[in-house]
Scaffold this motif. Sequence first.
Motif, PDB file in Angstrom:
ATOM      1  N   ASP A 449     -14.033  34.106 -27.633  1.00  0.00           N
ATOM      2  CA  ASP A 449     -14.546  34.062 -26.267  1.00  0.00           C
ATOM      3  C   ASP A 449     -14.110  32.766 -25.596  1.00  0.00           C
ATOM      4  N   LEU A 450     -13.412  32.914 -24.486  1.00  0.00           N
ATOM      5  CA  LEU A 450     -13.109  31.777 -23.627  1.00  0.00           C
ATOM      6  C   LEU A 450     -14.257  31.601 -22.644  1.00  0.00           C
ATOM      7  N   LYS A 451     -14.685  30.359 -22.454  1.00  0.00           N
ATOM      8  CA  LYS A 451     -15.813  30.089 -21.552  1.00  0.00           C
ATOM      9  C   LYS A 451     -15.403  28.992 -20.577  1.00  0.00           C
ATOM     10  N   PHE A 452     -15.499  29.278 -19.301  1.00  0.00           N
ATOM     11  CA  PHE A 452     -15.114  28.335 -18.255  1.00  0.00           C
ATOM     12  C   PHE A 452     -16.301  28.087 -17.326  1.00  0.00           C
ATOM     13  N   LEU A 453     -16.534  26.826 -17.032  1.00  0.00           N
ATOM     14  CA  LEU A 453     -17.542  26.432 -16.051  1.00  0.00           C
ATOM     15  C   LEU A 453     -16.839  25.948 -14.797  1.00  0.00           C
ATOM     16  N   VAL A 454     -17.197  26.515 -13.644  1.00  0.00           N
ATOM     17  CA  VAL A 454     -16.592  26.143 -12.364  1.00  0.00           C
ATOM     18  C   VAL A 454     -17.567  25.248 -11.615  1.00  0.00           C
ATOM     19  N   LYS A 455     -17.095  24.071 -11.208  1.00  0.00           N
ATOM     20  CA  LYS A 455     -17.888  23.153 -10.392  1.00  0.00           C
ATOM     21  C   LYS A 455     -17.160  22.954  -9.063  1.00  0.00           C
ATOM     22  N   VAL A 456     -17.856  23.173  -7.949  1.00  0.00           N
ATOM     23  CA  VAL A 456     -17.250  23.006  -6.622  1.00  0.00           C
ATOM     24  C   VAL A 456     -18.212  22.260  -5.709  1.00  0.00           C
ATOM     25  N   ASP A 457     -17.641  21.503  -4.749  1.00  0.00           N
ATOM     26  CA  ASP A 457     -18.465  20.792  -3.775  1.00  0.00           C
ATOM     27  C   ASP A 457     -19.179  21.759  -2.841  1.00  0.00           C
ATOM     28  N   LYS A 458     -18.490  22.857  -2.531  1.00  0.00           N
ATOM     29  CA  LYS A 458     -19.062  23.907  -1.687  1.00  0.00           C
ATOM     30  C   LYS A 458     -18.323  25.199  -2.000  1.00  0.00           C
ATOM     31  N   THR A 496      -6.344  38.383 -13.272  1.00  0.00           N
ATOM     32  CA  THR A 496      -6.662  37.737 -12.001  1.00  0.00           C
ATOM     33  C   THR A 496      -8.087  38.027 -11.563  1.00  0.00           C
ATOM     34  N   ILE A 497      -8.806  36.967 -11.217  1.00  0.00           N
ATOM     35  CA  ILE A 497     -10.145  37.079 -10.632  1.00  0.00           C
ATOM     36  C   ILE A 497     -10.104  36.355  -9.288  1.00  0.00           C
ATOM     37  N   GLU A 498     -10.266  37.094  -8.222  1.00  0.00           N
ATOM     38  CA  GLU A 498     -10.273  36.479  -6.885  1.00  0.00           C
ATOM     39  C   GLU A 498     -11.651  36.668  -6.274  1.00  0.00           C
ATOM     40  N   ARG A 499     -12.268  35.560  -5.845  1.00  0.00           N
ATOM     41  CA  ARG A 499     -13.627  35.640  -5.292  1.00  0.00           C
ATOM     42  C   ARG A 499     -13.966  34.323  -4.610  1.00  0.00           C
ATOM     43  N   ILE A 500     -15.091  34.318  -3.973  1.00  0.00           N
ATOM     44  CA  ILE A 500     -15.658  33.067  -3.465  1.00  0.00           C
ATOM     45  C   ILE A 500     -16.424  32.428  -4.621  1.00  0.00           C
ATOM     46  N   TRP A 501     -15.971  31.263  -5.043  1.00  0.00           N
ATOM     47  CA  TRP A 501     -16.572  30.602  -6.201  1.00  0.00           C
ATOM     48  C   TRP A 501     -17.683  29.666  -5.754  1.00  0.00           C
ATOM     49  N   LYS A 502     -18.774  29.677  -6.509  1.00  0.00           N
ATOM     50  CA  LYS A 502     -19.918  28.818  -6.224  1.00  0.00           C
ATOM     51  C   LYS A 502     -20.113  27.846  -7.378  1.00  0.00           C
ATOM     52  N   ASP A 503     -20.817  26.779  -7.102  1.00  0.00           N
ATOM     53  CA  ASP A 503     -21.048  25.753  -8.119  1.00  0.00           C
ATOM     54  C   ASP A 503     -21.777  26.351  -9.321  1.00  0.00           C
ATOM     55  N   ASN A 504     -21.292  25.987 -10.510  1.00  0.00           N
ATOM     56  CA  ASN A 504     -21.866  26.407 -11.786  1.00  0.00           C
ATOM     57  C   ASN A 504     -21.618  27.875 -12.136  1.00  0.00           C
ATOM     58  N   ASP A 505     -20.643  28.504 -11.492  1.00  0.00           N
ATOM     59  CA  ASP A 505     -20.218  29.822 -11.950  1.00  0.00           C
ATOM     60  C   ASP A 505     -19.662  29.711 -13.367  1.00  0.00           C
ATOM     61  N   VAL A 506     -19.987  30.677 -14.209  1.00  0.00           N
ATOM     62  CA  VAL A 506     -19.503  30.692 -15.588  1.00  0.00           C
ATOM     63  C   VAL A 506     -18.674  31.954 -15.809  1.00  0.00           C
ATOM     64  N   ILE A 507     -17.462  31.753 -16.308  1.00  0.00           N
ATOM     65  CA  ILE A 507     -16.552  32.862 -16.624  1.00  0.00           C
ATOM     66  C   ILE A 507     -16.475  32.975 -18.139  1.00  0.00           C
ATOM     67  N   THR A 508     -16.690  34.170 -18.659  1.00  0.00           N
ATOM     68  CA  THR A 508     -16.526  34.429 -20.083  1.00  0.00           C
ATOM     69  C   THR A 508     -15.457  35.493 -20.252  1.00  0.00           C
ATOM     70  N   ILE A 509     -14.434  35.162 -21.007  1.00  0.00           N
ATOM     71  CA  ILE A 509     -13.315  36.080 -21.227  1.00  0.00           C
ATOM     72  C   ILE A 509     -13.211  36.334 -22.725  1.00  0.00           C
ATOM     73  N   HIS A 510     -13.367  37.589 -23.101  1.00  0.00           N
ATOM     74  CA  HIS A 510     -13.235  37.938 -24.511  1.00  0.00           C
ATOM     75  C   HIS A 510     -11.823  38.450 -24.760  1.00  0.00           C
ATOM     76  N   ILE A 511     -11.090  37.713 -25.596  1.00  0.00           N
ATOM     77  CA  ILE A 511      -9.734  38.107 -25.977  1.00  0.00           C
ATOM     78  C   ILE A 511      -9.798  38.585 -27.423  1.00  0.00           C
ATOM     79  N   PRO A 512      -9.743  39.885 -27.653  1.00  0.00           N
ATOM     80  CA  PRO A 512      -9.897  40.393 -29.019  1.00  0.00           C
ATOM     81  C   PRO A 512      -8.688  40.079 -29.896  1.00  0.00           C
TER      82      PRO A 512
END
Length: 603
Positions: A449-458, A496-512
């Motif tokens: 599992d890949l885990k990414f935390l997104v931090k943005v000012d806005k 590809t994931i395209e969206r409006i990103w908000k602070d503390n969004d967490v992406i989990t990607i399972h690569i089997p």
Amino acid sequence: MDKDINMVNSFEYKNVILKDSYWERQFDEAMEYYLAISNDSLLYPFRNKARLPAPGEPLTGWYGVNPSIFGQILGALAKMYRITDDPRLKEKALYLVEEWEKCIDEEPSLLKNDTYTYDKLLGGLLDLYEYTGYEKAIEYIDKLTEQATQDFKRDIKRDGIQDGELVRLNMIEWYTLPENLYRAYELTENQRYKDFAEVWEYDYYWGKLLTKDFKIGARHAYSHVNTLSSAARAYKVKRDEKYLEIIKNGYDEITSNHIFATGGYGPAESIFVDKEGYLGDSLKSTWDETLKDPMYITFFGDKRTRSDTWGNFEVSCGSWAVFKLCNYLLKFTGEARYGDWAEKLLYNGTGALLPLAPGGKIMYYASYFIDGAVKSVEDRRLQRGGYGFSWQCCTGTFPNDVAEYCNMLYYFDKDSIYISQYLPSKVIWNKDGVKVEIENFSQYPEEEDLKFLVKVDKPVTFSFKFRIPSWITESVTVKINGLDINVESKPNEWGTIERIWKDNDVITIHIPFNLYFKPVDKYNTDIVALLYGPIVLVTDEMTELIGDVENPAEWIHPLEDKKMTFRTDKGHLAGYDFLTKIFIPFYKVGPMKWYFMYNRIRR
């Protein structure tokens, strides 16, 4: 200069930070190792020749005969400084170069170098100029190039065979010169560098790659991958599509027909050997009944028998050439597939090296012989004159390899961030004036599992693109903040994931991950390596396996209490129906431990 030719951009050793992992520790250990090398020892041969006071002990090995890696060490210190902002790195680099300049000013004959050493000095000085702002480097680049213009022999054989004549003329690996000369032109806009680069374009080899005539003949492996970076810089400067075709064709041919499961290449440092099955034959013992010709064709143009002192892959140098080539291709094309070769060597090449040992000793080769090998920093070769292989070429490329870790993970364009490799890390990116931090806080590849935390000012809109590995056989699954989303996952392309990103969004990607065998080549399909996802596995004893080669998961199973460790069922080892065999990651094998990567298999 014209608008940049890149489809995507790298972060150029800035704003990327490695997080706690095996690879971060490897970077940190290398940084401290090179910081600890005595400045007086590094400067000794220059001061001695300039008849200046030369305190300290001289270094042994290659450096004691020709300090050819001095430029590479300067370059590595400059890149590591840009990555870390550690002032010790800049202080050491600038002290070394300024003291070297004093020696040059006192003894101008130090400007005379062979092609090999000049190229490395040029690269290191350009790194200092670009990554530390040391402007005086350009003055000495100009002096070195003026001398090289006078000294280098242009009427030489241009077929790339490194024979005694090239050695006598001090012209070995002349075909790697254009990369840094074109780079010097890009940074200075001084036409002399472009003109001199054009002199050394490698028409024989590049022409064959352009026309897809792959009957090239045995050539030096590392430098024949490294010269593709010269073609890449030629493309960047001249905008001629033929250069892009050269490097794309070279990449495809080499990765299709000339690499081992690890991504390594060049057994006995030779590639393009004109003998069917040369990769497989390089793994066999001279007593092996399937070995038709025990003599091996070398890049010198002669024949020699296999020797355990001459391995299957020159790790540090060979990986450096691949990391650069993949970086160029990914930036030029934006295609995810060019992260694949780099991935192999990240985990199974540099990632599988032993730590550097005192005295400039490094694990020069990795060996994949059927009859086994050990990892060691003892080289066991002695040059004429009595000097060994310490402080040699791989001691110069290794710190550049680990610095490159921070330049091969993330890429960007105006709308997207791209993740090519998955080391635990953090990147800082500016998207339309919004500061974006993305942290990979997973422990990939030891977890799937890949885990990414997104931090943005806005809140901000951008595309998050991640490379789908070549080896997947099942769909990748993606969650954002715990909710499933649909993402198309084709091997060797971007998810590809395209969206409006908000602070503390967490992406989990399972690569089997999956278990699979990879034959050494199409002529020796009974000689295989076992892989789990991107990781090459090894066992501790010579083994002939019996089993379904297409479905290893049916008879090889993970151990519940040990990560990435597998055991065969009973009945799958030739000669012993009551035995089983354990497989572990190659990168976890320690010093002087026997390992067996390639094994024969009966179907």
